[in-house]
Motif scaffolding. Structure first.
Motif, mmCIF file in Angstrom:
data_model
loop_
_atom_site.group_PDB
_atom_site.id
_atom_site.type_symbol
_atom_site.label_atom_id
_atom_site.label_comp_id
_atom_site.label_asym_id
_atom_site.label_seq_id
_atom_site.Cartn_x
_atom_site.Cartn_y
_atom_site.Cartn_z
ATOM 1 N N ASN A 136 36.502 37.421 50.274
ATOM 2 C CA ASN A 136 37.368 36.627 49.758
ATOM 3 C C ASN A 136 36.835 35.477 49.270
ATOM 4 N N SER A 182 42.708 29.383 38.887
ATOM 5 C CA SER A 182 41.539 30.562 39.291
ATOM 6 C C SER A 182 42.067 31.766 39.323
ATOM 7 N N PRO A 183 41.804 32.706 38.382
ATOM 8 C CA PRO A 183 42.137 34.610 38.947
ATOM 9 C C PRO A 183 41.705 34.352 40.710
ATOM 10 N N HIS A 184 43.163 34.618 41.966
ATOM 11 C CA HIS A 184 43.049 34.324 43.123
ATOM 12 C C HIS A 184 43.559 35.715 43.353
ATOM 13 N N THR A 242 41.719 43.675 37.045
ATOM 14 C CA THR A 242 40.609 42.841 36.886
ATOM 15 C C THR A 242 41.150 41.261 36.016
ATOM 16 N N GLU A 260 36.963 37.119 35.035
ATOM 17 C CA GLU A 260 35.792 38.133 35.873
ATOM 18 C C GLU A 260 35.468 38.032 37.372
ATOM 19 N N ARG A 261 37.381 38.356 38.452
ATOM 20 C CA ARG A 261 37.411 38.203 39.035
ATOM 21 C C ARG A 261 37.460 40.438 39.136
ATOM 22 N N THR A 262 37.592 41.226 39.978
ATOM 23 C CA THR A 262 38.323 42.341 39.620
ATOM 24 C C THR A 262 38.259 42.688 41.381
ATOM 25 N N TRP A 263 40.072 43.287 41.716
ATOM 26 C CA TRP A 263 39.927 43.875 43.294
ATOM 27 C C TRP A 263 40.360 45.614 42.965
#
Lengths: 382, 382, 382, 382
Positions: free
Chosen positions: C2, D60-62, D320, D323-326
């Protein structure tokens, strides 16, 4: 010049000596003839009838016995075919004071409908709102916009305006149920449209699923499909099943017994069928409810603007509508005219008394003309 | 046991050989006698009348000429007193197809009311919604809950349900105006209440202020008294003055001439009288509008669910209601039944044609049953 | 894995010995370090601040003096050009407790805007709702979707979301006015969109009509153009003129003097600017009102969820906001933070005190979170 | 005279040479010092930040991993007591970009709450709206106004403003669940009230019924108790059970497979938790939904005004956010900031992916500020 005036005027006026009326005289007679000629009617001769102190219904309290309704429906089943033109084998209650018209009350239509095994009532649609309620039997599916909906005892099946629908009997026995519509209101207000269904349309679907698509989409407490967020003036749920209605009524009485104020009055539980997209009435012009009166208990006397039709779903008891009192049992149907006091009581020695009710109350609520008067003291039989 | 059945049944059924009808036969006759005995009527004999393809009104297009209305009202002024019991010297339009009843249309009451100098129409209140509209004259004040409201040419004066009201003529000449109410609708739906005013109440206020208190509180565009924030189902503004209505119509036509799309169709301006607390119709059951058709122009043909009554406020022109066409002038009143096409055109050689209109449209909008069909091509006379 | 955890955590927790807090210990320190590492914050350290017994605003009561505002605006007029990029010569009130941000209150933006003769503030549109209010001067027209709207002393000019607008000064003198917007609320809730106007668009209209088209269409009490029946979430009326506002307030005080209960409390009249299509607030997020306190009278103390900004339109008096009291005069602007008691009183020796107010109350009403507490006893100065 | 001006101004302005900014000069510096002294901030230095072209979130995306959340909650369970003052053992997600505040997004609070066997979280009430959602475990009852409500895996339990509530763990094992509230929004808008519960109140009810009274009254599709007709701004139903939610999602996918358009996009079913008295959102400020993405399928990319928090209820997949992908699995929680594109996809080799979502969307819909943008092309993984 005014062609109508050549034909006899429908207006007929008579000078009478009475309080609030002008003194009869030759001049008054001349005036009244002038009114007749010009198609005019004075307020002063009509006000007592037109503008009473409170509603005084033209309809009468009346009861129709289920065994008689069913007997005649069976008789019709043998000799009256179902098909395009007549559309439905539906036989309507005609209030004795409404001139032989098929009106249970001035605004409401109530009928027994009957389908023989294998029969199909052809597809059509109309702007009148409708519902079916099943007091006994099973085996018919009503197909709404191509979605077949099973009809079984205790089920309430709304059918809002302008949806295509047909009914078919998939069982080996005939089936009867009741229809409620706002036909008289639509007729009076001249607001109705009608279309015949197309041959070969979805109405020809004779499948008999246990659960309609509408139930599979909408039949959950408080859950709404995210794909169905548009405003809907009538319910999208096409079947309200007896298992739910019964449980809701049973729990109200159980909660009351546990000390919680959730009934209308002691021993009187009631649920309203609602549009899950608004929480309001299931149809814009028709309210539908199921009432349960605990054996030995009674409802409070109630007067309400607008009229109701009741059908006894189960139990035995006594109902009083204005000055009429009847012992009632399963299937019996009766009307409560506008502003006429109504009480119901369940026999102490029997079971609970279940009453299905529908009324025109949403009309008055929408127009801010609703009034209800409920007496404080309950009218129990114990 | 069912006492009503001892009296002759109002139901009368006849087996006929016709498409969609069961074959006449002795069994069918037996069935129909059973229906009559049990107060039942089948759908299949009634459906054509009850559930037509579109509304087909029982009411007829008809026109009442103002000069005839006034002449008879004057005659009544001389011989019919105004007082408790008769309540009002109001003379209602009776549509020629509605059985001589004082109904302009199935739902609407329209009457000419007439007060002699010094006369007072006694205070009462009722749940029927009402308004007054003044096509000519002045000198009467209507007192609403103790608030005297001047009535002058061109003014629209709503009078919503259950407000105490009386009228008094403070001038030296008689005055006539028109009343519109939902009396037939209230009568049909059996939802009406009425009370006589108390003697010595506010109704005895004979003052004649230029502006009512309601206007002083509410008569400003977009301004609401912060002390008056409660929801109100009908307008609290008791007078809509001609000076405003006229200016609004004039500006619509001027804006149209400047290139802005603010009219209903070229040369056809219209304003609706609204409840400033909701922006909706001025009364829950009655819509009221003023239309202006520029000389030489015409309206688009329009069909609408529900009925309207028009009064020509000014100008000369031609109106067509279904298959009837009339030349019209100041004060003439005519009805447009449900779903009947309507067009109006102003004479090219005259002035603009001003038409006051009221209708039952809010009923249908509230119940989600409204439909309107407007033809694309305007029907101008030039 | 992370990535964020590689950067220092913004979370900082400290174990303290205090009622309601866990006993400081090495284990607690370990736990808190874990929280910091995982970006977590416990409720128990924050609840007093986050969930107080009642709103305790971060904003302070504060006053800005009109003469200082105008002096700085004039100064800016000389050296700061108006054009694309900066968009407006607007100077915003920065509440002393809100960190130097241009927020009069946590939700509301209030600014003085200033245009030199011949200047034009370029066209743009945004989802923030706005209005202009003119405490003095004239000569600027605001052009809304191509409709030029005159701005004069006492006028309230709403400017709802997503309408193109520009302003131009057609006079030979500079003009100042105030702008109110929901910029802080939109910023906080991250719901804002913005577009620059196109060159050569309607914004280049430099005409100076006395009446905007919106006024000509909508500026009549209770009259709605029949061509404009669509639902509108904000007002279509672009100018609320002082002549109407003043008359409405004067009449409220006159009616009070005649014995009618139409004021908020003795000597305290108020009107709300409303959307004529709904009767509700003029903008979805902003309430605007004009208050008049009769000389020598005072308002009741009032607490309300949400914040307000006031500008003195006329008169002299004293206002108390929480623990601050100020003598006020024309143009002075002050803020009333959430749930802070507010009273105003007009000097006995002066004229009536007119206060323009705007607030964020519609937000709370829409979300069912509104609360108001008004003290019974009025706080007059006589 | 203005006391605040004696303290250093929080306003700090800097003249910079940049497009859209006034040319730096001694006069400009003087002007800016004047602004600082008078607590003013010009629009032109702030507009880019305050009024962007579209929302650009500070958040933020988190993602927070469930195993870490549970581990820290267990640790807290051992050393942090639950009682009056701290009120709850709740540990909130702190978005990495929001300054260490316990805000998952600018408007939403999301926390894991943890109760040891036998523990009781004391009764209180507040105007913040809340809910609980159970990703695993059972044994806790939340007591709402004296009505104990069982909490089990998959259940959604709303808790609207100003209802007394407490929680007690009646099982022999600890239990964790998540809380969602509008604490940041209420804090920001300064609209919150809070009260501690009374000792010995209904909160001391430690009974553990299978069904709450609210479910027994309200938990039926489309049935409303006639004794409960008052308007309710939040849901009266206190538990939405997994058995219903799961069945509703399963049926949507089954209906899709049968050819009916009832999903959001192919393979993407969703239900919204609603208030049965309105059909609208379950809480005035919080939307809650359950989404199911069929294994191998994906959702369409979606941008929406306002922010969401998701928790994976079951399955494995990929999400997604901007710009974050998990890669995600059971219990993982992540945030989608305002106007940030979001897609989810279920692994082709796994089970369906169930996502619980809550958001602040009702705020924007109530204020007419909502916008959604959904891409046409679905983003499936197959």
């Amino acid at each position: 010049m005014n062609a109508v005036n050549d034909t006899p005027s429908p207006v007929r006026l008579k000078a009478v000596a009475a309080p609030g009326q002008p003194e009869p005289s030759p001049e008054l007679e001349t005036l009244y003839r002038g009114f007749e000629r010009e198609l005019l009617v004075p307020l002063w001769t009509e006000i007592g009838d037109l503008m009473p102190m409170h509603p005084t219904s033209r309809a009468s309290p009346h009861i129709w016995r289920w065994k008689n309704l069913v007997a005649l429906a069976e008789q019709a089943g043998r000799i009256v075919p179902v098909g395009r033109g007549g559309e439905r084998r539906a036989i309507a209650l005609a209030n004795p004071s409404l001139g032989g018209k098929p009106y249970a009350t001035p605004t409401l239509w109530a009928a027994i409908q009957y389908l023989m095994p294998g029969e199909n009532a052809p597809e059509h649609r109309h702007t009148q709102h409708a519902f079916r309620f099943v007091v006994e039997g099973e085996g018919v599916w009503t197909v709404v916009n191509g979605d077949p909906v099973r009809m079984s005892r205790g089920d309430f099946l709304p059918q809002s305006a302008w949806n295509w629908h047909s009914h078919h009997n998939a069982a080996s026995a005939p089936m009867a149920w009741i229809d409620g519509l706002d036909i008289p209101f639509s007729y009076y207000t001249e607001s109705q449209f009608f279309e015949f269904g197309r041959e070969g349309s979805g109405a020809s679907d004779r499948s008999t699923p246990q659960h309609s698509r509408s139930e599979r989409l909408w039949g959950y407490p408080g859950l709404r499909p995210v794909s169905q967020l548009d405003a809907q003036s009538a319910t999208p749920l096409l079947a309200y099943r007896w298992v739910d209605t019964d449980r809701a009524l049973r729990e109200q009485l159980a909660l009351e017994a546990e000390g919680h104020a959730v009934t209308l009055s002691p021993g009187h539980a009631a649920v309203r069928f609602t549009n899950p997209t608004t929480g309001g009435d299931v149809l814009p012009t028709i309210r539908a409810e199921m009432h349960r009166i605990r054996r030995g208990a009674g409802s409070r006397a109630r007067r309400e603007v607008g009229s109701s039709v009741y059908q006894v779903f189960d139990g035995v008891g006594t109902v009083t509508v204005g000055e009429r009192t009847w012992a009632v049992g399963r299937g019996d149907m009766f009307v409560v005219p506008s502003w006429t006091p109504f009480t119901a009581a369940a026999d102490a020695g029997g079971t609970d008394l279940d009453l299905f009710r529908f009324s025109d109350s949403p009309i008055f609520e929408a127009l801010h003309a609703h009034r209800v008067l409920v007496e404080e003291a309950p009218g129990g039989t114990t």
